[in-house]
Design an enzyme around this catalytic site. Structure first.
Site, short mmCIF file in Angstrom:
data_model
loop_
_atom_site.label_atom_id
_atom_site.label_comp_id
_atom_site.label_asym_id
_atom_site.label_seq_id
_atom_site.Cartn_x
_atom_site.Cartn_y
_atom_site.Cartn_z
N LYS A 40 37.87 52.80 44.32
CA LYS A 40 38.72 53.86 44.93
C LYS A 40 39.58 54.23 44.04
O LYS A 40 40.83 53.78 43.50
CB LYS A 40 39.54 53.09 46.13
CG LYS A 40 40.45 54.14 46.81
CD LYS A 40 41.40 53.42 48.06
CE LYS A 40 42.15 54.41 48.54
NZ LYS A 40 43.28 53.76 49.44
N GLY A 97 51.56 54.77 54.16
CA GLY A 97 52.53 53.84 54.63
C GLY A 97 53.34 54.70 55.65
O GLY A 97 54.56 53.83 55.97
N ALA A 109 45.20 56.72 54.78
CA ALA A 109 46.94 57.11 54.51
C ALA A 109 47.41 57.56 55.61
O ALA A 109 47.17 58.60 56.25
CB ALA A 109 47.03 58.02 53.37
N GLY A 110 48.73 57.06 56.32
CA GLY A 110 49.47 57.47 57.40
C GLY A 110 49.05 57.28 58.61
O GLY A 110 49.68 57.76 59.72
N ASN A 152 45.99 50.12 56.52
CA ASN A 152 46.80 48.85 56.17
C ASN A 152 48.05 48.67 56.72
O ASN A 152 48.08 47.70 57.45
CB ASN A 152 46.70 49.13 54.59
CG ASN A 152 47.45 47.99 53.82
OD1 ASN A 152 47.75 47.92 52.63
ND2 ASN A 152 47.60 47.03 54.53
N THR A 153 49.05 49.62 56.56
CA THR A 153 50.41 49.45 56.84
C THR A 153 50.42 49.09 58.52
O THR A 153 51.09 48.22 58.87
CB THR A 153 51.37 50.37 56.78
OG1 THR A 153 51.29 50.76 55.05
CG2 THR A 153 52.56 50.26 56.88
#
Length: 255
Positions: A95, A156, A182-183, A204-205
């Site tokens: 990645k 995040g 992301a986001g 993830n976050t």
């Protein structure tokens, strides 16, 4: 079934490994999410031993590990990290992340394209993390990237799909899988990305920072499945005016 390069995935939810309170919680959340592809920053590895406290459990969990180049500030550094990943983890999957600004972590499009071109020439399966830029996605596809990973909003941030208009264009034009990365901060946002026609999402976050990461992983799994099913079923068209749902029979005029 989602196919990237020569690998097939049943789950369209990809996950990360950062921010979890413990490796035990992380592994349980990944299992709950049914994710089959997990990304991990190479900068977390102890270069002397080639390991950290989560690597061994991940390798034994059966998921496909996707090392990333987070922390790289330019193409040269990213290529070095990719070569390190191939040597230490015995994988040519990478990645590609290049973000020189540590405050906002915005991906550098110029350095990313340069690194992607060289890594593809060296036989890597490259999945670049990028702005939601349709032109850049096309260029990355042309140099041989196996998929593209446009951001929904800053890493995040949990802001959701701030780039939705551009994601629609990317999805419409792409000839490789589109993974929104992301986001994404809530299952509803992941569902929306899948409704748009994204091939997968990476979260993830939102899972790791949840009060119950295991349950949240399960929620995201259900959301991704539902969003994909809705996309395949075909969403109704949006109209700016009301449209009758019942036929006009004129029966009131007969009274």
């Amino acid at each position: 079934m989602l196919k990237i390069a020569e690998h097939e995935f049943h789950s369209r939810l990809f996950t990360g490994t950062g921010k979890f309170s413990s490796s035990k919680t992380m592994l349980a959340a990944i299992r709950g999410s049914e994710s089959e592809l997990v990304t991990m920053a190479m900068k977390r590895l102890d270069l002397k031993t080639g390991s950290d406290d989560i690597l061994s459990p991940l390798l034994h969990s059966g998921v496909k590990l996707l090392p990333n180049t987070a922390g790289a500030r330019n193409a040269k550094e990213a290529i070095f990290v990719a070569e390190l990943a191939r040597e230490v983890l015995n994988t040519n999957w990478i990645k590609l992340e290049i973000h020189p600004d540590p405050k906002y972590l915005m991906p550098d499009p110029i350095e990313t394209l340069e690194a992607a071109r060289e890594l593809c020439e060296k036989g890597y399966v490259v999945l670049p993390y990028i702005h939601a830029d349709p032109v850049l996605c096309r260029r990355l596809e042309e140099v041989g990237c196996a998929a593209v990973m446009p951001l929904g909003s800053p890493i995040g941030s949990n802001q959701g799909l701030a780039t939705e208009p551009f994601l629609k264009i990317i999805i419409e034009q792409a000839n490789v899988p589109v993974i929104v990365d992301a986001g994404i901060g809530a299952p509803s946002q992941a569902l929306r990305a899948m409704e748009l026609g994204a091939d997968a999402v990476l979260v993830n976050t939102a899972i790791a920072s949840s009060a119950d990461p295991i349950a949240m992983g399960q929620c995201f799994a259900q959301a991704v499945q539902t969003g994909r099913a809705a996309y395949l079923a075909g969403l109704g068209q949006v109209s700016q005016q009301a449209i009758n749902t019942s036929p006009l029979t004129g029966f009131l005029n007969d009274q």
